[in-house]
Design a protein around this motif. Structure first.
Motif, PDB file in Angstrom:
ATOM      1  N   ALA A 122     -10.405 -11.079   5.215  1.00 22.03           N
ATOM      2  CA  ALA A 122      -9.769 -11.572   4.099  1.00 22.03           C
ATOM      3  C   ALA A 122      -8.289 -11.155   4.596  1.00 22.03           C
ATOM      4  CB  ALA A 122     -10.096 -10.716   3.079  1.00 22.03           C
ATOM      5  N   VAL A 123      -7.355 -12.653   4.286  1.00 16.35           N
ATOM      6  CA  VAL A 123      -5.932 -12.457   4.639  1.00 16.35           C
ATOM      7  C   VAL A 123      -5.206 -12.341   3.376  1.00 16.35           C
ATOM      8  CG1 VAL A 123      -4.277 -13.969   5.714  1.00 16.35           C
ATOM      9  CG2 VAL A 123      -6.681 -13.965   6.559  1.00 16.35           C
ATOM     10  N   VAL A 124      -4.154 -11.595   3.312  1.00 12.71           N
ATOM     11  CA  VAL A 124      -3.620 -11.213   2.270  1.00 12.71           C
ATOM     12  C   VAL A 124      -2.049 -11.154   2.438  1.00 12.71           C
ATOM     13  CG1 VAL A 124      -3.298  -9.593   0.158  1.00 12.71           C
ATOM     14  CG2 VAL A 124      -5.574  -9.933   1.177  1.00 12.71           C
ATOM     15  N   HIS A 125      -1.313 -11.809   1.704  1.00 15.69           N
ATOM     16  CA  HIS A 125       0.194 -11.674   1.922  1.00 15.69           C
ATOM     17  C   HIS A 125       0.830 -10.028   1.419  1.00 15.69           C
ATOM     18  CE1 HIS A 125       0.285 -16.085   1.995  1.00 15.69           C
ATOM     19  NE2 HIS A 125       0.918 -15.726   3.036  1.00 15.69           N
ATOM     20  N   SER A 126       1.678  -9.503   2.171  1.00 13.21           N
ATOM     21  CA  SER A 126       2.480  -8.416   1.992  1.00 13.21           C
ATOM     22  C   SER A 126       3.790  -8.262   2.904  1.00 13.21           C
ATOM     23  CB  SER A 126       1.497  -7.341   2.244  1.00 13.21           C
ATOM     24  OG  SER A 126       2.120  -6.191   1.922  1.00 13.21           O
ATOM     25  N   ASP A 127       4.520  -7.776   2.146  1.00  9.92           N
ATOM     26  CA  ASP A 127       5.945  -7.704   2.915  1.00  9.92           C
ATOM     27  C   ASP A 127       6.021  -6.693   3.947  1.00  9.92           C
ATOM     28  OD1 ASP A 127       9.012  -8.825   2.891  1.00  9.92           O
ATOM     29  OD2 ASP A 127       9.161  -6.775   2.754  1.00  9.92           O
ATOM     30  N   PRO A 128       6.596  -6.472   4.813  1.00 14.38           N
ATOM     31  CA  PRO A 128       6.632  -5.300   5.628  1.00 14.38           C
ATOM     32  C   PRO A 128       7.235  -4.296   5.273  1.00 14.38           C
ATOM     33  CG  PRO A 128       7.396  -7.265   7.003  1.00 14.38           C
ATOM     34  CD  PRO A 128       7.078  -7.658   5.694  1.00 14.38           C
ATOM     35  N   ASN A 129       8.051  -4.343   4.006  1.00 11.64           N
ATOM     36  CA  ASN A 129       8.845  -3.046   3.468  1.00 11.64           C
ATOM     37  C   ASN A 129       7.645  -2.528   2.318  1.00 11.64           C
ATOM     38  OD1 ASN A 129      11.093  -3.382   4.802  1.00 11.64           O
ATOM     39  ND2 ASN A 129      11.685  -5.094   3.699  1.00 11.64           N
ATOM     40  N   LEU A 130       6.512  -3.007   2.120  1.00  9.67           N
ATOM     41  CA  LEU A 130       5.632  -2.402   1.175  1.00  9.67           C
ATOM     42  C   LEU A 130       4.829  -1.263   2.201  1.00  9.67           C
ATOM     43  CD1 LEU A 130       4.079  -4.880  -1.044  1.00  9.67           C
ATOM     44  CD2 LEU A 130       5.772  -3.485  -1.525  1.00  9.67           C
ATOM     45  N   VAL A 131       4.843  -0.125   1.897  1.00  7.76           N
ATOM     46  CA  VAL A 131       4.237   1.003   2.615  1.00  7.76           C
ATOM     47  C   VAL A 131       2.912   1.519   1.926  1.00  7.76           C
ATOM     48  CG1 VAL A 131       4.476   3.130   3.572  1.00  7.76           C
ATOM     49  CG2 VAL A 131       6.254   1.860   3.276  1.00  7.76           C
ATOM     50  N   TYR A 132       1.920   1.382   2.757  1.00 15.72           N
ATOM     51  CA  TYR A 132       0.572   1.606   2.264  1.00 15.72           C
ATOM     52  C   TYR A 132      -0.118   2.883   2.608  1.00 15.72           C
ATOM     53  CZ  TYR A 132       0.661  -3.438   0.555  1.00 15.72           C
ATOM     54  OH  TYR A 132       0.775  -4.731   0.059  1.00 15.72           O
ATOM     55  N   ASP A 133      -0.922   3.358   1.770  1.00 19.99           N
ATOM     56  CA  ASP A 133      -1.854   4.393   2.182  1.00 19.99           C
ATOM     57  C   ASP A 133      -3.332   3.679   2.332  1.00 19.99           C
ATOM     58  OD1 ASP A 133      -3.867   6.453   2.543  1.00 19.99           O
ATOM     59  OD2 ASP A 133      -3.453   7.476   0.810  1.00 19.99           O
ATOM     60  N   PHE A 134      -3.457   3.419   3.745  1.00 13.96           N
ATOM     61  CA  PHE A 134      -4.759   2.579   3.921  1.00 13.96           C
ATOM     62  C   PHE A 134      -6.238   3.081   3.714  1.00 13.96           C
ATOM     63  CE2 PHE A 134      -3.237  -1.251   5.880  1.00 13.96           C
ATOM     64  CZ  PHE A 134      -1.917  -0.985   6.481  1.00 13.96           C
ATOM     65  N   SER A 135      -6.124   4.448   3.432  1.00 12.34           N
ATOM     66  CA  SER A 135      -7.267   5.147   2.643  1.00 12.34           C
ATOM     67  C   SER A 135      -7.659   4.627   1.270  1.00 12.34           C
ATOM     68  CB  SER A 135      -7.269   6.471   2.820  1.00 12.34           C
ATOM     69  OG  SER A 135      -6.074   7.110   2.068  1.00 12.34           O
ATOM     70  N   GLY A 136      -6.285   3.969   0.727  1.00  9.84           N
ATOM     71  CA  GLY A 136      -6.564   3.577  -0.646  1.00  9.84           C
ATOM     72  C   GLY A 136      -6.863   2.130  -0.807  1.00  9.84           C
ATOM     73  N   VAL A 137      -7.297   1.369   0.299  1.00  4.82           N
ATOM     74  CA  VAL A 137      -7.635  -0.043   0.333  1.00  4.82           C
ATOM     75  C   VAL A 137      -9.144  -0.126   0.114  1.00  4.82           C
ATOM     76  CG1 VAL A 137      -7.639  -2.270   1.880  1.00  4.82           C
ATOM     77  CG2 VAL A 137      -5.548  -0.589   1.705  1.00  4.82           C
ATOM     78  N   LYS A 138      -9.735  -0.569  -0.868  1.00  2.00           N
ATOM     79  CA  LYS A 138     -11.056  -0.905  -0.829  1.00  2.00           C
ATOM     80  C   LYS A 138     -11.567  -2.268  -1.288  1.00  2.00           C
ATOM     81  CE  LYS A 138     -11.699   3.694  -0.363  1.00  2.00           C
ATOM     82  NZ  LYS A 138     -12.301   4.349   0.688  1.00  2.00           N
ATOM     83  N   ILE A 139     -12.633  -2.689  -0.645  1.00  2.00           N
ATOM     84  CA  ILE A 139     -13.149  -3.950  -1.094  1.00  2.00           C
ATOM     85  C   ILE A 139     -14.663  -3.874  -1.681  1.00  2.00           C
ATOM     86  CG2 ILE A 139     -13.848  -6.427  -0.334  1.00  2.00           C
ATOM     87  CD1 ILE A 139     -11.955  -6.004   2.137  1.00  2.00           C
ATOM     88  N   TYR A 140     -14.877  -4.503  -2.823  1.00  2.52           N
ATOM     89  CA  TYR A 140     -15.912  -4.149  -3.457  1.00  2.52           C
ATOM     90  C   TYR A 140     -16.725  -5.642  -3.766  1.00  2.52           C
ATOM     91  CZ  TYR A 140     -14.341   0.329  -4.544  1.00  2.52           C
ATOM     92  OH  TYR A 140     -13.919   1.712  -4.516  1.00  2.52           O
ATOM     93  N   ASN A 141     -17.900  -5.708  -3.710  1.00  4.13           N
ATOM     94  CA  ASN A 141     -18.820  -7.008  -4.332  1.00  4.13           C
ATOM     95  C   ASN A 141     -18.897  -6.773  -5.725  1.00  4.13           C
ATOM     96  OD1 ASN A 141     -20.584  -9.140  -4.320  1.00  4.13           O
ATOM     97  ND2 ASN A 141     -22.386  -7.694  -4.338  1.00  4.13           N
ATOM     98  N   LEU A 142     -18.740  -7.876  -6.498  1.00  8.98           N
ATOM     99  CA  LEU A 142     -18.861  -7.535  -8.046  1.00  8.98           C
ATOM    100  C   LEU A 142     -20.149  -8.292  -8.475  1.00  8.98           C
ATOM    101  CD1 LEU A 142     -15.121  -8.786  -9.022  1.00  8.98           C
ATOM    102  CD2 LEU A 142     -16.065  -6.371  -8.844  1.00  8.98           C
TER     103      LEU A 142
END
Length: 606
Positions: free
Chosen positions: A156-176
């Motif tokens: 998956a390709v998702v836009h995000s600016d370099p100045n947004l700081v992430y906690d990658f443990s909070g990135v999840k992908i689910y089947n709906l």
């Protein structure tokens, strides 16, 4: 460049063609290099060696400046990444390098490196929660994006600016599952970031992929960013009242700034609905595109404002403000709630705009025979705003000089400008918001049609301006001068590099594009022009189109109205540095012909 507009008729067939064709002289130079072997002196050998070393060094420096930085985390998203980190680790790669194996299908290859997102995944609902701290100039966010897969893809390709700081443990992908209930979690193998195109690539674990006709959800928890005053994304603006400096929050997401606020599929054609919730200090009022449906007091200092879900629209039309401004209001056509917001010191300067805005909505609803979709329309005068105004659906943002009118101090030209800007932005509700261009190379259609429509509305609302009689001198002659320089560009220009998008929001796109449409309206008549636009909005409501699809609607409208086939073809290509442009319009049926040769400043035209 030769620019020909041909209008030809054969029996009942009429063809309109507009072409920009390059016609520059190129010298054919042939260089014969003969190398005669002979003994070289030591001095010549030394010079040759130094020259080669300089060339190698220059090539290396050029490569360093033009390479695109791609960073790859090269690590699984697990508990070891639970600490907050920059979305772009320090390690970088060449633009064409990747850390995963290349598979057979390009949509299963994880080294995506294109200015456009893959067409496999299309969002349909964003849920965006922002906590905006005006005092600290900082915001936190949580965003979930529900999307559908139209073609199997392993990333998956998702836009995000370099100045947004992430906690990658909070990135999840689910089947709906049915009714968008959460299903199985998909495992993320690693994450890479393309700094030039500003997007993440989330690589699924080996053997996993997004399946056709399945819905998914990707969740980004607890990202954050500082708020600057650079007039992009979410930014802060200040003003002084009673010797006290106050701060408010404003947004500007066009053209590519939505990714500065939330992770997104940030392209005009990837439309979706948006559910917005904003947490803010309780003394402020938060606004967004839709009406407030609930305000919850969280504690003594903070409140959460929840807004109704938006229509299907592009990311660049989303808007937010957090301020201490107060509105004046009225009711427009079809019970449209209209409010004008300004700082307290300028509260008396909002009434003129409040009188004009309902008239503009009434005109366009009658012109298109289509009602405004949103139920409220806020018009907000920001102390600092980069453009004259921005047509965010339901929350139009203005520079103060483009909205506020002082009956005692403002000049006639100020009044003219305010009416013009209001009519321009409101016209976008139909041409731009409801029906939107697919990509930024067609931005001229969006702006040129808005200019065409704003002048018609102005003539109806303020006939004393005589706008249809004076616009040739005020606007068209002016852009003709701008277009006469060699650095001008075609109205429709191919846009691939994202850094190029902003430069085409210029007078060529706005005024020259309008001039072409003005000639088209004069040729086909007001009735066909209006009916074609109505048909266009109805056909592409909540969708997107390109230039050729628009001309097809004009052709179909002609056939319906007059039972006569009329083909509109527009072919626009790039010209070289010798732009001698000739415009020819010919209507064989009536034996009419018009030739016009474009003048190039400091050049001789044929």
């Amino acid at each position: 460049v030769t620019c020909e507009s041909l209008i030809m008729s054969n029996n009942l067939d009429t063809t309109v063609r507009v072409k920009l064709m390059g016609d520059g002289k190129m010298a054919n130079n042939e260089l014969d290099v003969g190398i005669k072997e002979s003994e070289k002196s030591g001095k010549n050998r030394l010079i040759l060696a130094l020259s080669i070393m300089c060339i190698i060094l220059a090539i290396g420096l050029i490569f360093c400046f033009v390479r695109y930085k791609i960073c790859d985390s090269n690590a699984a998203i697990n508990s070891s990444l639970s600490s907050k980190k920059s979305p772009c680790p320090k390690t970088t790669q060449s633009r064409l390098q990747t850390s995963v194996d290349i598979l057979n299908d390009e949509y299963l290859v994880a080294n995506w490196n294109d200015s456009r997102l893959p067409s496999s995944l299309k969002p349909y609902l964003y849920e965006i929660n922002l906590r905006i701290n005006v005092d600290d100039k900082f915001f936190n966010g949580t965003t979930s994006i529900k999307f559908k897969c139209f073609r199997p893809i392993a990333f998956a390709v998702v836009h995000s600016d370099p100045n947004l700081v992430y906690d990658f443990s909070g990135v999840k992908i689910y089947n709906l599952l049915y009714n968008d209930q959460l299903g199985q979690s998909l495992q993320i193998k690693n994450v890479s970031y393309n700094a030039f195109y500003s997007y993440f690539i989330f690589h699924l674990d080996n053997g996993q992929k997004f399946l056709e006709n399945q819905n998914y959800e990707i969740v980004f928890e607890n990202y954050n960013s500082t708020i600057t005053n650079n007039l992009k994304g979410i930014y802060y603006s200040t003003y002084v009242t009673n010797n006290v400096t106050k701060t408010i929050i404003v947004s500007q997401l066009q053209p590519l700034e939505a990714r500065k606020v939330f992770p997104s599929f940030d392209e005009p054609s990837l439309k979706a609905q948006f559910q917005i919730r904003i947490e803010h200090h309780s003394e402020f009022t938060a606004l967004s595109n839709m009406e407030e449906i609930m305000k919850i007091k969280l504690d003594d200092s903070w409140s959460r404002t929840i807004f109704n879900i938006t229509p299907i629209m592009s990311t660049y039309l989303l808007a937010f403000t957090v301020s201490d401004f107060k509105p004046i209001s009225t009711i427009g056509p079809n019970n449209l709630k209209i409010r004008v917001w300004a700082r307290d010191d300028y509260a008396n300067n909002t009434q003129y705009a409040l009188n004009i805005i309902p008239k503009a909505y009434a005109y366009f609803e009658d012109y298109f025979q289509i009602k405004e979709v949103v139920s409220k329309s806020d018009h907000f005068a920001a102390p600092d705003f980069n453009a004259g105004a921005m047509e965010n659906w339901g929350l139009v943002l203005y520079r103060e000089s483009a909205l506020l009118y002082d009956p005692e101090k403002s000049l006639l030209e100020d009044e003219y400008f305010i009416v013009l800007v209001i009519c321009h932005e409101i016209s976008h509700s139909w041409f731009g918001n409801m029906a939107t261009f697919k990509w930024w190379d067609n931005v001229w259609l969006n702006e040129a049609f808005a200019n065409s429509l704003m002048y018609l509305a102005m003539d109806k609302i303020k006939p004393e301006f005589n706008v249809l009689e004076t616009l040739v001198v005020h606007d068209i002659f002016n852009v003709m001068e701008k277009d006469s320089v060699e650095t001008s560009h075609p109205v429709s220009t191919h846009v691939d590099d994202p850094t190029q998008v902003q430069q085409y929001f210029d007078e060529i796109s706005y005024e020259k594009g309008f001039s072409v449409l003005r000639m088209l309206r004069g040729f086909i008549g007001d009735d066909l022009f209006r009916q074609s636009l109505r048909n266009h909005i109805n056909k592409y409501m909540f969708s997107n189109c390109d230039m050729n699809e628009l001309w097809k609607v004009f052709t179909e409208s002609r056939m319906i109205l007059n039972n006569e086939k009329m083909i509109f073809t527009v072919e626009i290509i790039y010209f070289n540095i010798f732009p001698n442009c000739k415009l020819q319009i010919q209507h064989i049926r009536n034996n009419d012909k018009l030739d016009n040769t474009r003048r190039i400043s400091h050049n001789t035209c044929d």
